[in-house]
Structure formats: C-alpha cells, structure tokens
Design a protein around this motif. Structure first.
Motif, PDB file in Angstrom:
ATOM      1  N   THR A  53       0.855  -1.180   0.000  1.00  0.00           N
ATOM      2  CA  THR A  53       0.000   0.000   0.000  1.00  0.00           C
ATOM      3  C   THR A  53       0.891   1.230   0.000  1.00  0.00           C
ATOM      4  O   THR A  53       1.810   1.334   0.829  1.00  0.00           O
ATOM      5  CB  THR A  53      -0.941   0.025   1.220  1.00  0.00           C
ATOM      6  N   LEU A  54       0.644   2.135  -0.945  1.00  0.00           N
ATOM      7  CA  LEU A  54       1.368   3.403  -1.018  1.00  0.00           C
ATOM      8  C   LEU A  54       0.560   4.464  -0.288  1.00  0.00           C
ATOM      9  O   LEU A  54      -0.661   4.563  -0.473  1.00  0.00           O
ATOM     10  CB  LEU A  54       1.531   3.838  -2.482  1.00  0.00           C
ATOM     11  N   HIS A  55       1.253   5.254   0.544  1.00  0.00           N
ATOM     12  CA  HIS A  55       0.617   6.353   1.272  1.00  0.00           C
ATOM     13  C   HIS A  55       1.270   7.661   0.834  1.00  0.00           C
ATOM     14  O   HIS A  55       2.503   7.742   0.772  1.00  0.00           O
ATOM     15  CB  HIS A  55       0.816   6.169   2.777  1.00  0.00           C
ATOM     16  N   ASN A  56       0.465   8.649   0.560  1.00  0.00           N
ATOM     17  CA  ASN A  56       0.972   9.945   0.102  1.00  0.00           C
ATOM     18  C   ASN A  56       0.585  11.023   1.110  1.00  0.00           C
ATOM     19  O   ASN A  56      -0.579  11.384   1.232  1.00  0.00           O
ATOM     20  CB  ASN A  56       0.365  10.259  -1.272  1.00  0.00           C
ATOM     21  N   ALA A  57       1.584  11.550   1.837  1.00  0.00           N
ATOM     22  CA  ALA A  57       1.316  12.541   2.879  1.00  0.00           C
ATOM     23  C   ALA A  57       1.382  13.973   2.348  1.00  0.00           C
ATOM     24  O   ALA A  57       1.230  14.924   3.114  1.00  0.00           O
ATOM     25  CB  ALA A  57       2.325  12.371   4.027  1.00  0.00           C
ATOM     26  N   SER A  58       1.600  14.144   1.058  1.00  0.00           N
ATOM     27  CA  SER A  58       1.690  15.512   0.533  1.00  0.00           C
ATOM     28  C   SER A  58       0.328  15.959   0.001  1.00  0.00           C
ATOM     29  O   SER A  58      -0.601  15.149  -0.125  1.00  0.00           O
ATOM     30  CB  SER A  58       2.744  15.601  -0.576  1.00  0.00           C
ATOM     31  N   ILE A  95       0.538   4.870 -11.874  1.00  0.00           N
ATOM     32  CA  ILE A  95      -0.458   4.740 -10.820  1.00  0.00           C
ATOM     33  C   ILE A  95      -0.436   6.033 -10.016  1.00  0.00           C
ATOM     34  O   ILE A  95       0.637   6.504  -9.630  1.00  0.00           O
ATOM     35  CB  ILE A  95      -0.134   3.521  -9.941  1.00  0.00           C
ATOM     36  N   THR A  96      -1.590   6.632  -9.801  1.00  0.00           N
ATOM     37  CA  THR A  96      -1.643   7.912  -9.096  1.00  0.00           C
ATOM     38  C   THR A  96      -2.154   7.714  -7.670  1.00  0.00           C
ATOM     39  O   THR A  96      -3.245   7.175  -7.466  1.00  0.00           O
ATOM     40  CB  THR A  96      -2.553   8.901  -9.848  1.00  0.00           C
ATOM     41  N   VAL A  97      -1.340   8.147  -6.716  1.00  0.00           N
ATOM     42  CA  VAL A  97      -1.742   8.106  -5.314  1.00  0.00           C
ATOM     43  C   VAL A  97      -2.300   9.489  -4.989  1.00  0.00           C
ATOM     44  O   VAL A  97      -1.603  10.491  -5.131  1.00  0.00           O
ATOM     45  CB  VAL A  97      -0.555   7.799  -4.381  1.00  0.00           C
ATOM     46  N   PRO A  98      -3.573   9.580  -4.580  1.00  0.00           N
ATOM     47  CA  PRO A  98      -4.179  10.897  -4.380  1.00  0.00           C
ATOM     48  C   PRO A  98      -3.513  11.665  -3.237  1.00  0.00           C
ATOM     49  O   PRO A  98      -2.906  11.059  -2.355  1.00  0.00           O
ATOM     50  CB  PRO A  98      -5.639  10.576  -4.056  1.00  0.00           C
ATOM     51  N   PRO A  99      -3.632  12.995  -3.250  1.00  0.00           N
ATOM     52  CA  PRO A  99      -3.082  13.803  -2.159  1.00  0.00           C
ATOM     53  C   PRO A  99      -3.655  13.335  -0.822  1.00  0.00           C
ATOM     54  O   PRO A  99      -4.859  13.077  -0.716  1.00  0.00           O
ATOM     55  CB  PRO A  99      -3.566  15.227  -2.474  1.00  0.00           C
ATOM     56  N   ASN A 100      -2.789  13.224   0.175  1.00  0.00           N
ATOM     57  CA  ASN A 100      -3.203  12.765   1.501  1.00  0.00           C
ATOM     58  C   ASN A 100      -4.062  11.509   1.422  1.00  0.00           C
ATOM     59  O   ASN A 100      -5.036  11.357   2.151  1.00  0.00           O
ATOM     60  CB  ASN A 100      -3.954  13.886   2.237  1.00  0.00           C
ATOM     61  N   GLY A 101      -3.677  10.628   0.514  1.00  0.00           N
ATOM     62  CA  GLY A 101      -4.454   9.413   0.322  1.00  0.00           C
ATOM     63  C   GLY A 101      -3.551   8.213   0.173  1.00  0.00           C
ATOM     64  O   GLY A 101      -2.349   8.280   0.442  1.00  0.00           O
ATOM     65  N   ARG A 102      -4.145   7.127  -0.266  1.00  0.00           N
ATOM     66  CA  ARG A 102      -3.350   5.912  -0.422  1.00  0.00           C
ATOM     67  C   ARG A 102      -3.817   5.131  -1.642  1.00  0.00           C
ATOM     68  O   ARG A 102      -4.891   5.392  -2.200  1.00  0.00           O
ATOM     69  CB  ARG A 102      -3.446   5.045   0.830  1.00  0.00           C
ATOM     70  N   PHE A 103      -2.988   4.183  -2.034  1.00  0.00           N
ATOM     71  CA  PHE A 103      -3.293   3.333  -3.180  1.00  0.00           C
ATOM     72  C   PHE A 103      -2.867   1.931  -2.818  1.00  0.00           C
ATOM     73  O   PHE A 103      -1.717   1.690  -2.458  1.00  0.00           O
ATOM     74  CB  PHE A 103      -2.535   3.819  -4.419  1.00  0.00           C
ATOM     75  N   GLN A 104      -3.794   1.000  -2.941  1.00  0.00           N
ATOM     76  CA  GLN A 104      -3.514  -0.364  -2.513  1.00  0.00           C
ATOM     77  C   GLN A 104      -3.306  -1.297  -3.700  1.00  0.00           C
ATOM     78  O   GLN A 104      -4.114  -1.336  -4.628  1.00  0.00           O
ATOM     79  CB  GLN A 104      -4.680  -0.875  -1.663  1.00  0.00           C
ATOM     80  N   PHE A 105      -2.203  -2.026  -3.644  1.00  0.00           N
ATOM     81  CA  PHE A 105      -1.962  -3.138  -4.563  1.00  0.00           C
ATOM     82  C   PHE A 105      -2.441  -4.393  -3.849  1.00  0.00           C
ATOM     83  O   PHE A 105      -2.091  -4.598  -2.683  1.00  0.00           O
ATOM     84  CB  PHE A 105      -0.470  -3.288  -4.851  1.00  0.00           C
ATOM     85  N   ALA A 106      -3.211  -5.227  -4.516  1.00  0.00           N
ATOM     86  CA  ALA A 106      -3.753  -6.403  -3.841  1.00  0.00           C
ATOM     87  C   ALA A 106      -4.032  -7.498  -4.850  1.00  0.00           C
ATOM     88  O   ALA A 106      -4.253  -7.224  -6.033  1.00  0.00           O
ATOM     89  CB  ALA A 106      -5.043  -6.041  -3.101  1.00  0.00           C
ATOM     90  N   PRO A 107      -4.036  -8.746  -4.403  1.00  0.00           N
ATOM     91  CA  PRO A 107      -4.384  -9.852  -5.295  1.00  0.00           C
ATOM     92  C   PRO A 107      -5.729  -9.594  -5.977  1.00  0.00           C
ATOM     93  O   PRO A 107      -6.663  -9.111  -5.342  1.00  0.00           O
ATOM     94  CB  PRO A 107      -4.463 -11.054  -4.347  1.00  0.00           C
ATOM     95  N   GLY A 108      -5.796  -9.857  -7.278  1.00  0.00           N
ATOM     96  CA  GLY A 108      -7.017  -9.639  -8.035  1.00  0.00           C
ATOM     97  C   GLY A 108      -7.175  -8.217  -8.529  1.00  0.00           C
ATOM     98  O   GLY A 108      -8.181  -7.885  -9.165  1.00  0.00           O
TER      99      GLY A 108
END
Ligand SMILES: [Cu+2]
Length: 149
Positions: A53-58, A95-108
């Motif tokens: 999971t990528l987290h973007n604190a900016s 892949i774009t991680v939204p501002p102050n958000g996150r992006f999850q890589f997961a099976p499927g």
C-alpha cells in the motif's frame, strides 16, 4: 500465454492468503511511505506478484511510473481485471496516489509483476519505486511462499 496463465493462478492463489501485514516502512525524506510490502513467490519460472500500500502525505498527487528490482529481471505495473468468469491482466503505465491518500496493490487488482523471480521465501528483496517527479524510494519486500498467511 504460459506466463500469463501462471500469473493469473498466482494472483488467485494469493487471494487465498490475504490478511497478512508486514511492518510499516517509513521514509522520513519523502511524503510517500509504503506499508505491507510482500512478494508471493511460487517457482522460478512463474512470475511473482508484488503487493503493497502506497501512502501519500503531501497535498499533491504522487504518480508512480516505474518499479525495478535486481531480483526480478523485468518488474511491471499490472492490473487484473475480472470480466464475468474471465480474468485478464494488463500492463499499466502509471499509478496515481491521491493527495493525503493511499493506493492499494492487492491480489485480483493492481500488482507488481516480477517476471523472472530470483528470490526465496524468507528473504527480503529490494524494490525501487520511481515517481514522475523523479522521487525514488527503495523498499524491502519480504518474500513469502504459496502457503503463507
Ligand atoms: Cu500480472
């Protein structure tokens, strides 16, 4: 076609092993942090799926453009799509991680596709993630096997 099918099975197998978490890695110099990184390793000739999971604190979007690892040969950004009973996989260019958000890589769903895995369960392997603004972060991915939970 063989690799394609093998990967699909790796992803499906991985879905059975969901629910695991790895320690959170943090990078003081970057607004991007990565939690729960791992590779699911099956056999040398079967692509290994990488998840995190990528987290973007900016307050700006973070655009991941490439991933690379000395343990993978080629390492691609992929997305699995379900179309009714069928499943297919496509390479994605970013892949774009939204501002102050996150992006999850997961099976499927979204995953890193490690085409020629040179790794063993129990090891950790480095993955370098490069973003559109040239930010690079290197993350240690624990390697787990097909039966890990
Ligand atoms: Cu894939």
């Amino acid at each position: 076609m063989t690799a394609f099918v093998a990967c699909r099975e790796a992803v499906r197998a991985a879905a059975l092993g969901l629910g695991l978490l790895a320690p959170v890695s943090s990078f003081a110099a970057s607004p991007i942090t990565v939690s729960a990184p791992w590779f699911r390793y099956l056999l040398p000739q079967i692509p290994a799926g990488g998840y995190m999971t990528l987290h973007n604190a900016s307050d700006q979007p973070a655009v991941l453009t490439t991933a690379a690892s000395p343990a993978c040969g080629m390492l691609m950004l992929h997305k699995t799509e379900a179309n009714g009973a069928m499943e297919s996989m496509d390479a994605v260019s970013s892949i774009t991680v939204p501002p102050n958000g996150r992006f999850q890589f997961a099976p499927g769903s979204y995953h890193l596709m490690c085409i020629q895995p040179k790794m063993k369960p129990g090891e950790t392997v480095p993955v370098t993630l490069t973003f559109a603004d040239s930010t690079e972060i290197t993350v240690s991915f624990p390697v787990r096997n097909a039966k890990s939970q």
